[in-house]
Design a protein around this motif. Structure first.
Motif, short mmCIF file in Angstrom:
data_model
loop_
_atom_site.label_atom_id
_atom_site.label_comp_id
_atom_site.label_asym_id
_atom_site.label_seq_id
_atom_site.Cartn_x
_atom_site.Cartn_y
_atom_site.Cartn_z
N ARG A 131 23.32 11.49 47.83
CA ARG A 131 22.11 11.02 48.52
C ARG A 131 21.96 9.50 48.48
N SER A 132 22.39 8.90 47.37
CA SER A 132 22.19 7.46 47.19
C SER A 132 23.52 6.70 47.17
N ARG A 133 24.51 7.24 47.86
CA ARG A 133 25.88 6.70 47.76
C ARG A 133 25.97 5.21 48.05
N GLN A 134 25.13 4.67 48.93
CA GLN A 134 25.22 3.26 49.30
C GLN A 134 24.84 2.31 48.17
N LYS A 135 24.04 2.77 47.22
CA LYS A 135 23.58 1.86 46.15
C LYS A 135 24.54 1.79 44.97
N TYR A 136 25.58 2.62 44.95
CA TYR A 136 26.51 2.64 43.82
C TYR A 136 27.65 1.66 44.02
N MET A 137 28.02 1.01 42.91
CA MET A 137 29.11 0.04 42.94
C MET A 137 30.18 0.44 41.92
N TYR A 138 31.35 -0.15 42.07
CA TYR A 138 32.44 0.08 41.12
C TYR A 138 32.20 -0.79 39.89
N ASN A 139 32.32 -0.21 38.71
CA ASN A 139 32.07 -0.90 37.44
C ASN A 139 33.36 -1.53 36.90
N LEU A 140 33.77 -2.64 37.51
CA LEU A 140 34.98 -3.32 37.08
C LEU A 140 34.85 -3.86 35.66
N LEU A 141 33.67 -4.36 35.30
CA LEU A 141 33.46 -4.84 33.94
C LEU A 141 33.56 -3.70 32.93
N GLY A 142 33.20 -2.50 33.35
CA GLY A 142 33.34 -1.33 32.48
C GLY A 142 34.78 -1.03 32.15
N VAL A 143 35.67 -1.24 33.12
CA VAL A 143 37.11 -1.05 32.89
C VAL A 143 37.58 -2.06 31.84
N ILE A 144 37.10 -3.27 31.95
CA ILE A 144 37.44 -4.30 30.96
C ILE A 144 36.84 -3.92 29.60
N GLY A 145 35.63 -3.37 29.60
CA GLY A 145 34.98 -2.93 28.37
C GLY A 145 35.80 -1.91 27.60
N ILE A 146 36.50 -1.04 28.31
CA ILE A 146 37.34 -0.04 27.64
C ILE A 146 38.41 -0.73 26.81
N THR A 147 38.99 -1.80 27.35
CA THR A 147 40.04 -2.50 26.60
C THR A 147 39.49 -3.10 25.31
N LEU A 148 38.19 -3.43 25.32
CA LEU A 148 37.55 -4.01 24.14
C LEU A 148 36.87 -2.94 23.27
N LYS A 149 36.96 -1.67 23.73
CA LYS A 149 36.30 -0.55 23.07
C LYS A 149 34.79 -0.76 22.96
N GLU A 150 34.25 -1.43 23.95
CA GLU A 150 32.82 -1.68 24.06
C GLU A 150 32.33 -1.16 25.40
N PRO A 151 31.39 -0.21 25.39
CA PRO A 151 30.90 0.29 26.68
C PRO A 151 30.13 -0.79 27.44
N VAL A 152 30.47 -0.96 28.70
CA VAL A 152 29.74 -1.88 29.58
C VAL A 152 29.14 -1.01 30.67
N GLU A 153 27.82 -0.87 30.60
CA GLU A 153 27.14 0.00 31.55
C GLU A 153 26.09 -0.77 32.33
N PHE A 154 26.07 -0.52 33.63
CA PHE A 154 25.05 -1.07 34.51
C PHE A 154 24.47 0.10 35.28
N SER A 155 23.22 -0.02 35.62
CA SER A 155 22.64 1.06 36.42
C SER A 155 23.34 1.06 37.79
N ASN A 156 23.66 2.24 38.27
CA ASN A 156 24.30 2.44 39.57
C ASN A 156 25.70 1.86 39.68
N SER A 157 26.41 1.78 38.56
CA SER A 157 27.75 1.22 38.56
C SER A 157 28.65 2.05 37.64
N TYR A 158 29.74 2.55 38.20
CA TYR A 158 30.65 3.42 37.46
C TYR A 158 32.09 3.08 37.82
#
Length: 184
Positions: A102-129
């Motif tokens: 329903r809200s597909r247009q507001k979601y973005m790709y969480n590129l910083l989250g991918v970087i967070g995995i390398t640091l073993k630190e979750p990087v979360e933003f609302s509407n970003s995965y």
């Protein structure tokens, strides 16, 4: 008693530059995760490229194994797993999924989250995965817990390592047919 059903987790490696960069760090054979509610993979969802030729424009996507990004990379390799779930869990997953649809247009790709995995630190933003975070989030919000970690720390390889998932197929995605799925 609730009827048992299966959902499907597709892990892929398209061989793109982005995949190669991730793979150089992870050393994992597959670096993209998607979720499907059918063996044919017609209902296939993830976070990835919105347009096959533009890797910078990412977000929530309904994928198609015959068209879109996968058609642009015919040598894509994959592994497909099935996960036994209840009808109630599927119902919950589809309810969560429809929020994304329903809200597909507001979601973005969480590129910083991918970087967070390398640091073993979750990087979360609302509407970003990112892809595996999205699949893990769908499962977790539906009451399915495969790991003791936040969805923002789940990698595609975590699915490969899960004892609850059963192998259905491994090989070229372009060669996957229902015949492969029926051999399970």
């Amino acid at each position: 008693m609730t009827d048992e059903r299966s959902i499907y987790i597709l892990l892929t490696n398209t061989g793109t530059l982005f995949t190669k960069v991730i793979q150089s760090y992870t050393r994992a054979p597959y670096n993209h995760a998607s979720i499907s509610f059918d063996r044919e993979l017609t209902e296939l969802y993830s976070f990835g490229r919105k347009h096959p030729s533009n890797p910078l424009n990412g977000g929530f996507v309904k994928e198609n194994i015959q068209t879109g990004t996968y058609s642009k990379y015919p040598n894509t390799t994959c592994v497909i797993y099935k996960l036994q779930v209840t009808d109630r869990e599927v119902e919950k997953m589809k309810r969560v999924l429809h929020i994304f649809i329903r809200s597909r247009q507001k979601y973005m790709y969480n590129l910083l989250g991918v970087i967070g995995i390398t640091l073993k630190e979750p990087v979360e933003f609302s509407n970003s995965y990112f892809c595996s975070q999205f699949v893990a989030e769908i499962l977790q919000r539906s009451g399915i817990k495969l790991w003791n970690k936040l969805p923002a720390l789940v990698t595609p390889d975590d699915f490969r390592q899960s004892e609850r998932l059963q192998l259905v197929y491994e090989g070229k995605l372009s060669e996957y047919t229902l015949g492969n799925a029926e051999q399970e």
